[in-house]
Design a protein around this motif. Structure first.
Motif, mmCIF file in Angstrom:
data_model
loop_
_atom_site.group_PDB
_atom_site.id
_atom_site.type_symbol
_atom_site.label_atom_id
_atom_site.label_comp_id
_atom_site.label_asym_id
_atom_site.label_seq_id
_atom_site.Cartn_x
_atom_site.Cartn_y
_atom_site.Cartn_z
ATOM 1 N N PHE A 153 -28.405 -56.979 15.554
ATOM 2 C CA PHE A 153 -29.588 -56.170 15.279
ATOM 3 C C PHE A 153 -29.838 -55.214 16.454
ATOM 4 O O PHE A 153 -30.557 -55.559 17.408
ATOM 5 N N PRO A 154 -29.217 -54.044 16.431
ATOM 6 C CA PRO A 154 -29.312 -53.097 17.548
ATOM 7 C C PRO A 154 -30.739 -52.761 17.964
ATOM 8 O O PRO A 154 -31.001 -52.475 19.134
ATOM 9 N N GLY A 155 -31.681 -52.823 17.030
ATOM 10 C CA GLY A 155 -33.067 -52.492 17.342
ATOM 11 C C GLY A 155 -33.722 -53.455 18.308
ATOM 12 O O GLY A 155 -34.816 -53.183 18.825
ATOM 13 N N LEU A 156 -33.056 -54.586 18.575
ATOM 14 C CA LEU A 156 -33.631 -55.602 19.462
ATOM 15 C C LEU A 156 -33.034 -55.579 20.869
ATOM 16 O O LEU A 156 -33.385 -56.417 21.696
ATOM 17 N N LYS A 157 -32.152 -54.639 21.132
ATOM 18 C CA LYS A 157 -31.453 -54.611 22.426
ATOM 19 C C LYS A 157 -32.413 -54.608 23.601
ATOM 20 O O LYS A 157 -32.189 -55.267 24.614
ATOM 21 N N LYS A 158 -33.508 -53.854 23.485
ATOM 22 C CA LYS A 158 -34.447 -53.734 24.611
ATOM 23 C C LYS A 158 -35.728 -54.529 24.386
ATOM 24 O O LYS A 158 -36.686 -54.381 25.144
ATOM 25 N N TYR A 159 -35.726 -55.373 23.376
ATOM 26 C CA TYR A 159 -36.963 -56.090 23.064
ATOM 27 C C TYR A 159 -37.260 -57.180 24.096
ATOM 28 O O TYR A 159 -36.373 -57.915 24.522
ATOM 29 N N MET A 169 -39.805 -57.842 12.947
ATOM 30 C CA MET A 169 -40.137 -57.925 11.524
ATOM 31 C C MET A 169 -39.170 -57.110 10.672
ATOM 32 O O MET A 169 -38.804 -57.518 9.563
ATOM 33 N N ASP A 170 -38.729 -55.967 11.195
ATOM 34 C CA ASP A 170 -37.739 -55.158 10.468
ATOM 35 C C ASP A 170 -36.439 -55.942 10.301
ATOM 36 O O ASP A 170 -35.815 -55.916 9.230
ATOM 37 N N ALA A 171 -36.041 -56.626 11.378
ATOM 38 C CA ALA A 171 -34.813 -57.431 11.309
ATOM 39 C C ALA A 171 -34.982 -58.586 10.334
ATOM 40 O O ALA A 171 -34.068 -58.905 9.560
ATOM 41 N N MET A 172 -36.145 -59.227 10.353
ATOM 42 C CA MET A 172 -36.401 -60.332 9.424
ATOM 43 C C MET A 172 -36.377 -59.851 7.974
ATOM 44 O O MET A 172 -35.819 -60.517 7.103
ATOM 45 N N ASP A 173 -36.970 -58.698 7.722
ATOM 46 C CA ASP A 173 -36.957 -58.144 6.373
ATOM 47 C C ASP A 173 -35.524 -57.874 5.908
ATOM 48 O O ASP A 173 -35.180 -58.112 4.741
#
Length: 284
Positions: A153-159, A169-173
């Motif tokens: 999930f690339p959107g979580l790299k900097k989370y 939530m986007d990744a969970m969806d």
């Protein structure tokens, strides 16, 4: 989300439902509520619930067993998730409908369990000790896998915890609704397992929501994302009881996805179940 009142109404139209019972719901419900559920529906006790009850504090164990009807087969027993996974891998077919996996035995719970009079044998004590040790090891493995889940999930790299949870939530969806993406992750794992253990898993295009292989992966991905939301991408300094409980709860949700509903008072499991099975019955 359904209350017992709504469940009673539904039962008049749909008939008995297959409902997975988890520890949080059992502990938080009255004896009368559990009796009504067992009377109106087919209540499923996963192996993890039986073992959790047996390894909890003695007074809590007594309270839990005291809530079940004193009849033959008060609940349906089902093997652990690992056994169901092996069934699918061996037979190359889904383990659903879930009722086909119920243990075909006649039993009653020992009355001494609900009267604080049961004495465990040395062999039973050793088996429960081994299960607790295995649970601790598996929880550590769960954490190790969770903290690298962001690779998918690339959107979580900097989370980091404390930031907006939208990427989580986007990744969970996506995990809940984009089955093709989940199959791609499954293919990676399938190929890795073949290379490491020379074991064949069913082909990705064959599995769907009726397969516990797919549901297992979905729930574990959701649990990993929830771990990152809470704790970030660093390994836990110690495996707390809360983290261990989070790991054990996964099995209830997995089996629940193949059933008609899930009875839980755990907010996280309720969230996962709502995402994965919006058309099924959630009792909380």
């Amino acid at each position: 989300c359904f209350s017992m009142f709504h469940l009673n109404i539904l039962s008049r139209f749909w008939g008995p439902l297959y409902i997975v019972l988890d520890k949080s719901y059992l502990q938080g419900s009255s004896k009368d509520e559990i009796h009504k559920m067992c009377d109106q529906h087919q209540i499923i006790m996963p192996e993890v619930l039986f073992l959790e009850i047996l390894t909890t504090k003695n007074e809590n164990m007594v309270k839990c067993f005291n809530k079940f009807p004193e009849i033959e087969n008060p609940v349906s027993l089902i093997p652990n998730v690992g056994s169901l996974l092996r069934y699918e891998i061996k037979n190359n077919k889904p383990c659903s409908p879930i009722q086909t996996q119920f243990l075909k035995i006649r039993y009653v719970f020992n009355k001494q369990l609900s009267k604080n009079q049961f004495v465990f044998t040395d062999e039973q004590k050793e088996s429960l000790k081994e299960w607790k040790e295995s649970t601790n090891e598996m929880t550590s493995s769960y954490v190790e896998k969770a903290i690298v889940t962001d690779g998918w999930f690339p959107g979580l790299k900097k989370y980091v915890p404390g930031q907006s949870t939208k990427p989580i939530m986007d990744a969970m969806d996506a995990v809940a609704t984009d089955i093709d993406s989940v199959r791609k992750i499954y293919r990676e794992l399938k190929d890795e397992i073949y290379q490491t253990y020379n074991a064949f898993w069913p082909e990705p295009q064959c599995i769907d929501k009726k397969w516990i292989l797919l549901r297992y992966l979905q729930v574990h991905l959701l649990a990993a994302l929830e771990y990152i939301r809470k704790y970030g991408k660093e390994p836990a300094a110690t495996i707390t009881k809360r983290i261990e409980n989070d790991y054990l709860d996964i099995d209830y949700c997995i089996i629940g996805t193949l059933s008609d509903g899930l009875a839980t008072r755990d907010n996280t499991m309720a969230k996962f179940y709502s995402l994965l099975c919006p058309g099924k019955v959630l009792i909380s």
